[in-house]
Scaffold this active site. Structure first.
Site, mmCIF file in Angstrom:
data_model
loop_
_atom_site.group_PDB
_atom_site.id
_atom_site.type_symbol
_atom_site.label_atom_id
_atom_site.label_comp_id
_atom_site.label_asym_id
_atom_site.label_seq_id
_atom_site.Cartn_x
_atom_site.Cartn_y
_atom_site.Cartn_z
ATOM 1 N N HIS A 73 0.946 -1.118 -0.077
ATOM 2 C CA HIS A 73 -0.038 -0.061 0.131
ATOM 3 C C HIS A 73 1.154 1.350 0.087
ATOM 4 C CE1 HIS A 73 -4.257 -1.458 1.216
ATOM 5 N NE2 HIS A 73 -3.424 -2.342 0.425
ATOM 6 N N TYR A 200 -9.077 5.168 8.104
ATOM 7 C CA TYR A 200 -9.200 5.501 9.523
ATOM 8 C C TYR A 200 -10.350 6.452 9.588
ATOM 9 C CZ TYR A 200 -4.769 2.845 10.432
ATOM 10 O OH TYR A 200 -3.880 1.906 10.500
ATOM 11 N N PRO A 292 -4.197 -0.810 18.782
ATOM 12 C CA PRO A 292 -3.783 -1.182 17.630
ATOM 13 C C PRO A 292 -3.927 0.070 16.574
ATOM 14 C CG PRO A 292 -6.043 -1.919 18.318
ATOM 15 C CD PRO A 292 -5.407 -1.447 19.471
ATOM 16 N N LYS A 296 1.179 -0.978 15.100
ATOM 17 C CA LYS A 296 2.522 -1.145 15.638
ATOM 18 C C LYS A 296 3.020 -2.234 16.472
ATOM 19 C CE LYS A 296 4.606 2.439 13.901
ATOM 20 N NZ LYS A 296 4.418 1.917 12.431
ATOM 21 N N TYR A 384 4.332 5.842 10.678
ATOM 22 C CA TYR A 384 3.192 4.904 10.251
ATOM 23 C C TYR A 384 4.289 3.786 9.294
ATOM 24 C CZ TYR A 384 -1.042 2.489 8.882
ATOM 25 O OH TYR A 384 -1.911 1.444 8.854
#
Ligand code: APR
Ligand code: PHB
Length: 390
Positions: A73, A200, A292, A296, A384
């Site tokens: 991604h 998200y 979550p 990580k 990220y």
């Protein structure tokens, strides 16, 4: 009594990867796991591998199926106020992430152990550690047939997750703990993802996350109260709540399908310090938990065992103890960075049931800033995709 150089408790990503890294350097190790092979291979967990994790798995030769079946991604969406704001990971950092289920990595590592004949014992019980402050610590346990066994080691690696026996064996361990007033209801559904990338979502009804496992399987999460019972969530309610939270003014419709798995996971931040006592070293969830939202958890476990494998090669093969002595300090730097990032993502995206309007305005301001400032988006993106090892 049986002997090995490194006794590893737990066959999650931490224990299996540590074992594999050590064997590759000529160090003998045995993995002892409480559950069955089928259980650990089926357990549905998170699914985002950060860039350094992907590189490491490739480097050691266990990345072939991940590269064939995983989904690279280049970005993800922050959805709020009914609109998508793309965080362009690869443009901002030059790096990508890989969507590939944690239990697939566990399967690949178990298969790699099997192929090379590296020992993993499943269904052990009554694991107890002793002699941790000596140079020959011991693990006593019962094997799958209930026979009492003991393993004498040079070092024990506690990779047995949050509820394991290793962390409680460290006297005077200092713990840092934060529980959140919400949990995640996670579902796995047989339906193609509704969007190419992760979404998200911040919504006044609560956080929602759209993720995936393959072109046919979608993974979705909903923020629910921390003590929520799964029975409160029949499939119809899950789909209508997801649709309500994922609503946008743009093109989007949620694809529904049969739900294959659902569970509620509490959210917590937790760190135990130090991560070492005598000849016992903790790695992964045994030492720390992150909520979550930052994806990580598994990546931190991978980073720990990379540091630990190097320290143990130095200790056991070259009789040099510096890296072993600094193991905990080295790991905790990355751990606390991930703790902060995971807490930040969680606080920015969830609806706090005890929050007030002031807090909600701050959240929205933070989301708008992150979506509109290249500097803010880059900071999110570099955390990220995963900061470089060491
Ligand atoms: N004896 C032997 N094995 C044990 C014991 C015990 N007393 N207690 C726990 N275990 C096993 C568990 O059954 C589990 O398979 O230890 C393993 C720990 O694995 P994980 O929980 O997967 O932890 P870790 O390897 O550190 O990986 C961290 O897992 O929880 C997720 O989000 C987290 O992605 C992160 C990753
Ligand atoms: C998942 O796909 O399971 C997943 C993705 C991103 C997260 C957490 C879980 O932050």
């Amino acid at each position: 009594m049986a002997r090995t150089q490194v006794g590893i408790i737990g066959a999650g990503p931490a224990g299996l990867l540590l074992s594999y890294l050590l064997h590759a350097e000529g160090i003998d190790a045995v993995v002892l796991e409480a559950r069955s092979r089928e259980y650990v291979e089926r357990r549905v967990r998170a699914g985002v591998c950060e860039h350094p994790t992907v590189e490491l798995l490739r480097e050691i030769g266990v990345g072939a199926r991940m590269d064939a079946e995983g989904l690279p991604h280049h970005g993800f969406s922050l959805r709020f106020d009914g609109e998508d704001h793309r965080i362009a990971l690869s443009e901002l950092t030059g790096k990508t992430i890989m969507v590939y289920g944690q239990q697939e990595i566990v399967k690949d590592l178990i298969a790699a152990h099997e192929a090379k004949g590296y020992p993993v014992e499943f269904e052990v019980s009554d694991v107890e550690l002793s002699g941790l402050d000596s140079e020959s610590p011991r693990v006593s346990y019962r094997d799958a047939d209930g026979v009492a066994r003991a393993l004498e080691c040079d070092v024990i690696a506690g990779c047995d997750g949050f509820h394991g026996v290793s962390r409680p064996s460290i006297p005077d361990v200092k713990v840092f703990n934060r529980e959140y007033p919400f949990a995640w209801l996670g579902v796995l559904a047989r339906t193609p993802p509704s969007h190419e990338e992760l979404i998200y979502t911040h919504h006044e009804r609560g956080f929602a996350l759209h993720s995936m496992r393959s072109p046919e399987i979608t993974r979705l999460y909903l923020q629910v109260p921390h003590d929520e019972k799964i029975d409160e969530w029949p499939d119809d309610r899950i789909w209508s709540e997801l649709s309500a939270r994922l609503v946008t003014s743009g093109e989007f419709s949620l694809r529904e399908g049969p739900i294959l798995d659902k569970s509620v996971t509490p959210m917590r931040s937790f760190v135990a310090e130090p991560m070492q006592y005598g000849r016992l070293f903790l790695a992964g969830d045994a030492a720390h938990i992150v909520p979550p939202t930052g994806a990580k958890g598994m990546n931190l476990a991978v980073a720990d065992v990379r540091v630990l494998s190097r320290a143990l090669v130095d200790l056991l093969q070259h009789k040099r103890s510096e890296l072993a002595e600094s193991y905990s300090d080295t790991c905790l730097k990355r751990v606390w960075r991930a703790e902060h990032f995971s807490w930040y993502m969680t606080s920015m995206l969830h609806t706090d049931p005890d929050g007030d309007d002031f807090q909600r305005r701050l959240q929205l301001s933070q989301l708008r800033y992150t979506a509109s400032s290249k500097a803010a988006a880059t900071s999110l993106a570099e955390n990220y995709v995963g900061l470089p090892f060491e």
